[in-house]
Design an enzyme around this catalytic site. Structure first.
Site, PDB file in Angstrom:
ATOM      1  N   GLU A 108      76.835  37.042  55.514  1.00 54.45           N
ATOM      2  CA  GLU A 108      77.628  37.762  56.508  1.00 54.45           C
ATOM      3  C   GLU A 108      78.884  38.353  55.872  1.00 54.45           C
ATOM      4  OE1 GLU A 108      79.167  36.266  60.696  1.00 54.45           O
ATOM      5  OE2 GLU A 108      76.997  36.009  60.494  1.00 54.45           O
ATOM      6  N   ASP A 110      82.329  40.086  57.710  1.00 51.62           N
ATOM      7  CA  ASP A 110      82.847  40.247  59.071  1.00 51.62           C
ATOM      8  C   ASP A 110      84.198  40.927  59.162  1.00 51.62           C
ATOM      9  OD1 ASP A 110      80.683  38.639  59.816  1.00 51.62           O
ATOM     10  OD2 ASP A 110      81.885  36.815  59.865  1.00 51.62           O
ATOM     11  N   GLU A 112      86.450  40.754  62.559  1.00 52.35           N
ATOM     12  CA  GLU A 112      86.558  40.267  63.925  1.00 52.35           C
ATOM     13  C   GLU A 112      87.941  40.610  64.454  1.00 52.35           C
ATOM     14  OE1 GLU A 112      83.800  36.423  64.580  1.00 52.35           O
ATOM     15  OE2 GLU A 112      85.417  36.114  63.145  1.00 52.35           O
TER      16      GLU A 112
END
Length: 333
Positions: A108, A110, A112
């Protein structure tokens, strides 16, 4: 105040270039051509131009979409405008993942965006992990030098076999270099691009102190200028298909110039509020790639404690096992 004004000036002058190639020259992809609705029913709307999308979180559900293709390296970008007013507990995510294919050992990368109570600013969190190494999260958090609810701003991920670089409005804010000591923790398997809005009440704002208040719903996040510029993986051969232009752009983008590196350093000193390298609660010894700066450790101590969540598992699965969702294109952004 004067220091912040100077920072805004050089941000403006620097905008438009990403390490050797112009972001504005990259192809913008349409939703119908490149993405599939992931969840949320009518909480996902596509603008009539086919290139702008609105995601909504309300009492019923959040919403999200994902790229049709898997990619092994590339440049991935979106212009995003976040929900305004009271947004505590709301999480907007723009990220790469292969959790639907590798449930036990997925990778992953990310972005956010973490909402806040009225009068407090949104925060940005970046993270990477590979091969299911969620126990070794490499999170960082930052404030921004602008209000992300007032207008669209560009957020981008560069992923190559040796570098991961996060950009805000074409400014590199974080660089992760692949090192031998990281081993499989560096993302190395093909991933899809995901974009979601969801309820992170249990952790997103002050460790769960403030949750989503649906009195202020619907929460709306808007997306445009979606860029998928990389090496898509052939569904039959499972090998990446990377044309000469995309390969050259990836190589160019991972080369941060001395001037860019200086600007990234200023951003990090002014706006970074948490780094896993200084988290002695989670890691008694800093992870091997960390370079520990005692002055920075002291500065970041005032922001403790920090809690982390993650992308809910059901947001990662099922998109390629179902027929593409057709979304009405008449809704306005």
């Amino acid at each position: 105040m004067e220091a912040l004004s100077c920072f805004l000036v050089f941000m403006s002058l620097f905008s438009g270039l990403v390490s050797g190639f112009a972001l504005q020259n990259l192809p913008i992809t349409s939703f119908e051509e490149s993405y599939t609705q992931l969840f949320g029913d009518k909480n996902l709307f596509v603008h009539k131009d086919g290139k702008s999308v609105r995601l909504t979180l309300d009492e019923r559900t959040g919403s999200g979409f994902a790229s049709n293709d898997l990619y092994l390296h590339g440049f991935f970008s979106a212009s995003i405008k976040l929900p305004s007013d009271y947004s505590a507990g709301v999480v907007v995510a723009f990220y790469m993942s292969n959790g639907d294919k590798y449930e036990k050992n997925h990778d992953e990368i990310d972005f956010e965006f973490l909402g806040n109570i009225r009068g407090k600013e949104w925060r940005i969190q970046t993270n990477i992990y590979g091969n299911g190494s969620t126990h070794s999260g490499r999170e960082e958090r930052y404030h921004l030098w602008f209000d992300p609810t007032e207008d669209f701003h560009q957020y981008s991920i560069l992923w190559s076999d040796s570098h991961i670089i996060f950009y805000v409005d074409d400014i590199p804010i974080r660089e992760v270099k692949r090192t031998e000591s990281m081993g499989g923790d560096f993302p190395s398997k093909p991933m899809s691009l995901y974009t979601t809005i969801w309820d992170g009440s249990k952790w997103a704002t002050n460790g769960g102190k403030y949750g989503v208040n649906y009195k202020y719903a619907p929460y709306i996040a808007r997306f445009s200028d979606l860029v998928l510029h990389g090496c898509a993986v052939d569904p039959i051969s499972q090998f990446p298909m990377c044309d000469e232009g995309a390969a050259e752009d990836i190589r160019a983008a991972q080369e941060i110039t001395p001037s860019q590196r200086g600007k990234m350093g200023i951003f990090r000193r002014k706006f970074m509020t948490y780094s896993y390298c200084y988290d002695r609660t989670r890691y008694k010894v800093a992870l091997p790639e960390c370079v520990v700066n005692p002055a920075e450790a002291k500065r970041l101590r005032v922001y403790d404690p920090v809690r982390f969540g993650g992308i809910p598992r059901h947001h990662r699965i099922g998109k390629r096992r179902s027929k593409r969702s057709r979304v009405d294109g008449t809704e306005s952004i």
